[in-house]
Structures are given as structure tokens and as C-alpha cells.
Design a protein around this motif. Structure first.
Motif, PDB file in Angstrom:
ATOM      1  N   ARG A 135       0.957  -1.218   0.497  1.00 56.58           N
ATOM      2  CA  ARG A 135       0.367   0.066  -0.299  1.00 56.58           C
ATOM      3  C   ARG A 135       0.581   1.218  -0.087  1.00 56.58           C
ATOM      4  O   ARG A 135       2.221   1.071   0.126  1.00 56.58           O
ATOM      5  N   THR A 136       0.202   2.432  -0.018  1.00 55.66           N
ATOM      6  CA  THR A 136       0.910   3.528  -0.654  1.00 55.66           C
ATOM      7  C   THR A 136       1.508   4.128   0.634  1.00 55.66           C
ATOM      8  O   THR A 136       1.101   3.835   1.864  1.00 55.66           O
ATOM      9  N   PHE A 137       2.600   4.179   0.968  1.00 55.06           N
ATOM     10  CA  PHE A 137       2.986   4.978   2.657  1.00 55.06           C
ATOM     11  C   PHE A 137       3.951   6.446   1.929  1.00 55.06           C
ATOM     12  O   PHE A 137       4.970   6.693   0.788  1.00 55.06           O
ATOM     13  N   ALA A 138       4.487   7.279   3.527  1.00 53.42           N
ATOM     14  CA  ALA A 138       5.138   8.044   2.968  1.00 53.42           C
ATOM     15  C   ALA A 138       6.734   8.008   3.531  1.00 53.42           C
ATOM     16  O   ALA A 138       7.088   6.845   3.910  1.00 53.42           O
ATOM     17  N   TYR A 139       7.221   8.461   3.136  1.00 56.20           N
ATOM     18  CA  TYR A 139       8.634   8.266   3.484  1.00 56.20           C
ATOM     19  C   TYR A 139       9.640   9.867   4.324  1.00 56.20           C
ATOM     20  O   TYR A 139       9.126  10.932   3.865  1.00 56.20           O
ATOM     21  N   HIS A 140      10.403   9.504   5.189  1.00 57.05           N
ATOM     22  CA  HIS A 140      10.488  11.259   5.209  1.00 57.05           C
ATOM     23  C   HIS A 140      12.153  10.206   6.189  1.00 57.05           C
ATOM     24  O   HIS A 140      12.421   9.672   6.873  1.00 57.05           O
ATOM     25  N   ARG A 141      13.187  11.577   5.331  1.00 61.17           N
ATOM     26  CA  ARG A 141      14.865  11.199   5.417  1.00 61.17           C
ATOM     27  C   ARG A 141      14.763  12.211   6.797  1.00 61.17           C
ATOM     28  O   ARG A 141      15.079  13.462   6.823  1.00 61.17           O
ATOM     29  N   ALA A 142      15.196  11.382   7.843  1.00 59.26           N
ATOM     30  CA  ALA A 142      15.749  12.431   9.469  1.00 59.26           C
ATOM     31  C   ALA A 142      16.626  13.233   9.686  1.00 59.26           C
ATOM     32  O   ALA A 142      17.901  12.586   8.722  1.00 59.26           O
ATOM     33  N   ALA A 143      16.828  14.248   9.485  1.00 59.02           N
ATOM     34  CA  ALA A 143      17.597  15.114   9.203  1.00 59.02           C
ATOM     35  C   ALA A 143      18.499  14.602  10.565  1.00 59.02           C
ATOM     36  O   ALA A 143      19.893  15.186  10.767  1.00 59.02           O
ATOM     37  N   SER A 144      18.482  14.158  12.038  1.00 56.24           N
ATOM     38  CA  SER A 144      19.553  13.899  12.876  1.00 56.24           C
ATOM     39  C   SER A 144      18.623  12.418  14.062  1.00 56.24           C
ATOM     40  O   SER A 144      17.399  12.483  13.337  1.00 56.24           O
ATOM     41  N   VAL A 145      19.360  12.234  14.665  1.00 58.20           N
ATOM     42  CA  VAL A 145      18.706  11.215  15.379  1.00 58.20           C
ATOM     43  C   VAL A 145      17.302  11.122  16.190  1.00 58.20           C
ATOM     44  O   VAL A 145      16.754  11.005  16.900  1.00 58.20           O
ATOM     45  N   TYR A 156      10.839   3.109  11.846  1.00 58.33           N
ATOM     46  CA  TYR A 156      11.926   3.147  11.186  1.00 58.33           C
ATOM     47  C   TYR A 156      12.672   2.312  10.482  1.00 58.33           C
ATOM     48  O   TYR A 156      12.070   1.369   9.857  1.00 58.33           O
ATOM     49  N   LEU A 157      13.598   3.078   9.094  1.00 62.53           N
ATOM     50  CA  LEU A 157      13.972   1.721   7.601  1.00 62.53           C
ATOM     51  C   LEU A 157      15.727   2.104   7.681  1.00 62.53           C
ATOM     52  O   LEU A 157      15.909   3.533   8.080  1.00 62.53           O
ATOM     53  N   ALA A 158      15.671   0.787   7.842  1.00 65.69           N
ATOM     54  CA  ALA A 158      17.467   1.330   7.708  1.00 65.69           C
ATOM     55  C   ALA A 158      17.777   0.728   6.529  1.00 65.69           C
ATOM     56  O   ALA A 158      17.797   1.101   5.462  1.00 65.69           O
ATOM     57  N   GLY A 159      18.170  -1.123   6.472  1.00 63.68           N
ATOM     58  CA  GLY A 159      18.687  -1.396   5.678  1.00 63.68           C
ATOM     59  C   GLY A 159      17.022  -1.973   4.860  1.00 63.68           C
ATOM     60  O   GLY A 159      17.564  -1.753   3.489  1.00 63.68           O
ATOM     61  N   GLY A 160      16.498  -1.779   5.485  1.00 66.80           N
ATOM     62  CA  GLY A 160      15.577  -2.572   5.100  1.00 66.80           C
ATOM     63  C   GLY A 160      14.831  -4.440   3.994  1.00 66.80           C
ATOM     64  O   GLY A 160      14.739  -3.893   3.538  1.00 66.80           O
ATOM     65  N   THR A 161      16.397  -4.769   4.043  1.00 67.10           N
ATOM     66  CA  THR A 161      16.114  -6.717   4.032  1.00 67.10           C
ATOM     67  C   THR A 161      15.177  -7.272   4.526  1.00 67.10           C
ATOM     68  O   THR A 161      15.031  -8.291   3.766  1.00 67.10           O
ATOM     69  N   ASN A 162      14.663  -6.795   5.516  1.00 65.97           N
ATOM     70  CA  ASN A 162      12.819  -7.654   6.051  1.00 65.97           C
ATOM     71  C   ASN A 162      12.313  -6.627   6.096  1.00 65.97           C
ATOM     72  O   ASN A 162      11.295  -7.388   5.603  1.00 65.97           O
ATOM     73  N   LEU A 202       4.169  -8.114   1.544  1.00 67.69           N
ATOM     74  CA  LEU A 202       3.496  -9.532   2.011  1.00 67.69           C
ATOM     75  C   LEU A 202       2.582  -9.083   2.201  1.00 67.69           C
ATOM     76  O   LEU A 202       1.638  -9.729   2.436  1.00 67.69           O
ATOM     77  N   GLY A 203       2.477  -7.405   2.866  1.00 67.21           N
ATOM     78  CA  GLY A 203       1.503  -7.256   3.714  1.00 67.21           C
ATOM     79  C   GLY A 203       1.481  -7.589   5.084  1.00 67.21           C
ATOM     80  O   GLY A 203       0.647  -7.059   5.875  1.00 67.21           O
ATOM     81  N   VAL A 204       2.716  -8.068   5.710  1.00 67.09           N
ATOM     82  CA  VAL A 204       2.338  -8.100   6.914  1.00 67.09           C
ATOM     83  C   VAL A 204       2.726  -6.542   7.698  1.00 67.09           C
ATOM     84  O   VAL A 204       2.214  -6.469   8.836  1.00 67.09           O
ATOM     85  N   ARG A 205       3.512  -6.350   7.554  1.00 70.85           N
ATOM     86  CA  ARG A 205       3.505  -4.869   8.127  1.00 70.85           C
ATOM     87  C   ARG A 205       3.422  -3.768   6.682  1.00 70.85           C
ATOM     88  O   ARG A 205       3.349  -3.893   5.926  1.00 70.85           O
ATOM     89  N   ARG A 206       2.622  -2.044   7.889  1.00 69.76           N
ATOM     90  CA  ARG A 206       1.903  -1.362   6.711  1.00 69.76           C
ATOM     91  C   ARG A 206       2.378  -0.892   7.525  1.00 69.76           C
ATOM     92  O   ARG A 206       0.464   0.185   7.905  1.00 69.76           O
ATOM     93  N   PRO A 207       2.932   0.012   7.298  1.00 67.66           N
ATOM     94  CA  PRO A 207       2.662   2.354   8.164  1.00 67.66           C
ATOM     95  C   PRO A 207       2.696   2.384   7.108  1.00 67.66           C
ATOM     96  O   PRO A 207       2.577   2.348   5.460  1.00 67.66           O
ATOM     97  N   ARG A 208       2.345   3.586   8.076  1.00 67.16           N
ATOM     98  CA  ARG A 208       2.028   5.037   7.211  1.00 67.16           C
ATOM     99  C   ARG A 208       3.017   5.782   6.574  1.00 67.16           C
ATOM    100  O   ARG A 208       2.866   6.468   5.518  1.00 67.16           O
ATOM    101  N   VAL A 209       4.704   5.226   7.583  1.00 68.35           N
ATOM    102  CA  VAL A 209       5.398   6.776   7.288  1.00 68.35           C
ATOM    103  C   VAL A 209       6.482   5.432   7.711  1.00 68.35           C
ATOM    104  O   VAL A 209       6.507   4.708   8.544  1.00 68.35           O
ATOM    105  N   LEU A 210       7.553   5.719   6.522  1.00 67.38           N
ATOM    106  CA  LEU A 210       8.804   4.851   6.538  1.00 67.38           C
ATOM    107  C   LEU A 210       9.944   6.472   7.225  1.00 67.38           C
ATOM    108  O   LEU A 210       9.733   7.015   6.686  1.00 67.38           O
ATOM    109  N   VAL A 211       9.878   6.710   8.547  1.00 64.86           N
ATOM    110  CA  VAL A 211      11.796   7.321   8.852  1.00 64.86           C
ATOM    111  C   VAL A 211      12.704   6.041   8.327  1.00 64.86           C
ATOM    112  O   VAL A 211      13.666   5.651   9.055  1.00 64.86           O
ATOM    113  N   ASP A 212      13.582   6.988   7.949  1.00 64.83           N
ATOM    114  CA  ASP A 212      14.716   7.024   7.061  1.00 64.83           C
ATOM    115  C   ASP A 212      16.243   7.180   7.925  1.00 64.83           C
ATOM    116  O   ASP A 212      16.088   8.021   7.791  1.00 64.83           O
TER     117      ASP A 212
END
Length: 336
Positions: A2-12, A27-33, A40-50
Motif C-alpha cells: 500500500r502507499t506510504f510516506a517517506y521521511h529522511r530524518a535530519a538527525s537522531v 524506522y527504515l535502515a537496510g530494509g532487507t526484512n 507481503l502485507g504483514v507490515r503496513r506502515p503509514r510512514v517510513l523514517v529513513d
């Protein structure tokens, strides 16, 4: 997906504030899992914070032999670090036993610890699963459970934690450091994972919004030898059927001064075999001693028909690995 928003964090601080403010933000880092679970639809975040670009990828070695590893240090960098390979070979070996070279180049230390079970029922949103949808049931007990747990499981969930690296970190008595909007805390790796009980949807003690910042490793005792061994269905790109990480220290009389044993592929967390460790301590190593200690640990196993073979398998693999470690420790004493 599903559609989600992406935010690139400026700091911790920015990252922690953004995730803490919204229960549907991750949180999004490597994103491999995570990305796989989103597909698969198991996780459905509204926003990912890189957070992948934040200064959390450090790897620091201390004069006493300890080390501190940043949360976003990649598995490849850690496994290939010369001092990690020398001082903590069990960690390097465990990372290299997992995934592929391409994945290790992206996967992060924190993400590896937080990865979700590979239980087929958890990954299939058309099936009930207490871990994914609390209260819906666990069909694994009467369904396909060959790869699932035999220790520390509950009637609600018999899934296993899939991280090879976490098994090694258990052997190394690692500490996970967490930060939220107001405080920081340190959690021993042994206390990091939550037993399934009646709340199998919660895997770890991490609260929403908390960020893993680093993992600290104390120096191993003088004379310690460590190793990781993984049994899998095929040579590469496969999760453990069972795995063993271990460390052995012998005293001047050749007795086992300290033994650390952790198992993967058998429990909802890296299973530290504390009963076996206590049985081995202060005794001269022998095959009979190893068998007695490991049987004492596995007395608490609750296997099901398809995974009952894991009891014998993990015992045999562990006994063989400990025998090799004892021999190596004895050889090193002779050559000193």
C-alpha cells in the motif's frame, strides 16, 4: 504494497520524534526484512523514517578488547573487520553464515536483531497467526511446524527467532543500547527478546519510538575460544534448522572454567543453555560430561512430531562443537 510516506530524518532526535509521534510510523535502515514484509502485507506502515544516513554506523574497539558497534553498521562491514574476526570470531562466523553477500552489504546490525520470524503462517496474511493478529490462533501446532521451536515456546506461538548474529551476541554477553525522546537505556541481549507467553505479537522489549543506537561487547576472558556452527537444509541462503554458538575457557588444570552455549533455530529467542553451562563448569571435559549437561538442558524441550528430531540434532552438533573448542583451547595452552 500500500502507499506510504517517506521521511529522511535530519538527525537522531528528528527520527525518534517522528516515529514516537505516530504508531503507524517505522524506522527504515537496510530494509532487507521490513520491505519484504511490506510486500507481503504483514507490515503496513503509514510512514517510513529513513535513518540509514545518520551517524550510527560506528565500529569502535577498546584497549581492553571490548567493542562498540553502531546500529546501522552493515553486517558485511562488521563480519569483515579484522579485529572482530580476531577478537570475536563467533560473531564474524555467524554473520557470514546468514543471507548472501548482497544482503549483508545492506542489512544493519539493529535490523538483524529485529528481524521477524520466517514462520510461514506469520508471513501469509490469509492464515491466522497470533504473532501477526493476536487472538486469531496458531495453526502451526497441528500444521507445518518442522522448522519451528522446541524450547521456550507457548500454546500461543511456536515460532523461532531467525537471526544467526543474535546467537553469537548471546554468547558474547552483548548489551543493546536504546534511546527514546527523553532517555537512554541499556538491555542485556539475554533480556532483549520477550518470551511469547500470551503476547506473541511482541518480540522484544523495544517500545514504539525507541531506537537502537549501538551494541556493546565486553572483552572475552583470556584464553577463550569461540565458534559458530549452523545446520541448514542447503549450503547457502537458508535459515538455521539448528545452530550453535559457543565459547570455552579452560583453567590451568584443564577443567572448564567457563562455557557459554547459545542455540538458534530452536526457540523464540537465542536460547542460552544456562543449565548445561552450569553442569560443565569446573569439570574435566569428556564426552560423557557433555552428553549429561546437554541432556539436562534439553529435558525442558517440548517438541512436536515434525520437529522432534531437533532435540537429538542440537545435542549432537553442540557436543561436537564443544569437543573441538576444548581441543583448540588445550592446544593453545600447550603452545604458549
Amino acid at each position: 504494497m500500500r502507499t506510504f510516506a517517506y521521511h529522511r530524518a535530519a538527525s537522531v532526535d528528528d527520527a525518534v520524534a517522528a516515529v514516537s509521534a505516530d504508531p503507524e510510523t517505522l524506522y527504515l535502515a537496510g530494509g532487507t526484512n521490513l520491505v519484504d514484509l511490506m510486500k507481503l502485507g504483514v507490515r503496513r506502515p503509514r510512514v517510513l523514517v529513513d535513518i540509514s544516513h545518520l551517524p550510527l554506523n560506528h565500529l569502535t574497539h577498546h584497549a581492553d578488547g571490548g567493542a562498540v558497534i553502531g546500529a546501522t553498521a552493515t553486517n558485511a562491514v562488521v563480519a569483515g573487520d579484522p579485529l572482530i574476526r580476531r577478537n570475536f570470531p563467533v560473531l564474524s562466523e555467524s554473520i557470514l553464515a546468514g543471507a548472501s553477500g548482497q544482503l549483508r552489504n545492506s542489512a544493519t546490525m539493529a535490523g538483524n536483531l529485529l528481524q521477524k520470524t520466517r514462520c510461514a503462517y506469520f508471513q501469509d496474511v490469509s492464515k491466522p497467526c497470533n504473532k501477526r493478529a493476536p487472538g486469531s490462533g496458531c495453526p502451526a501446532g497441528t500444521g507445518a511446524h518442522r522448522d519451528l521451536g522446541i524450547l521456550g515456546v507457548s500454546s500461543s506461538c511456536i515460532a523461532t527467532q531467525p537471526s544467526d548474529m543474535a546467537v553469537a551476541l548471546s554468547v558474547l554477553d552483548a548489551t543493546v543500547h536504546l534511546r527514546n525522546a527523553t532517555t537512554e537505556r541499556a538491555v542485556a541481549l539475554q533480556d532483549f527478546y520477550v518470551p511469547p507467553g500470551n503476547t506473541p505479537d511482541r518480540d522484544t522489549v523495544v517500545e514504539h519510538g525507541e531506537l537502537i543506537t549501538e551494541i556493546s561487547l565486553p572483552a572475552l576472558p583470556a584464553g577463550a575460544v569461540t565458534r559458530y556452527h549452523k545446520v541448514r537444509d542447503r549450503w547457502s541462503y537458508a535459515f538455521a534448522v539448528v545452530s550453535v554458538g559457543a565459547a570455552v575457557v579452560l583453567d590451568d588444570d584443564g577443567r572448564i572454567e567457563q562455557a557459554r552455549i547459545a542455540w538458534g533455530g530452536v526457540a523464540p529467542r537465542p536460547w542460552r543453555a544456562s543449565i548445561a553451562e552450569a553442569e560443565l563448569r569446573h569439570h574435566k571435559p569428556s564426552r560423557q560430561l557433555l552428553e549429561r549437561a546437554l541432556r539436562a538442558e534439553l529435558r525442558h524441550a517440548t517438541p512436536l512430531p515434525q520437529n522432534a528430531f531437533k532435540v537429538d540434532l542440537v545435542r549432537e552438533v553442540t557436543a561436537a562443537l564443544l569437543t573441538d573448542l576444548v581441543r583448540t583451547a588445550e592446544d593453545r595452552k600447550v603452545t604458549r
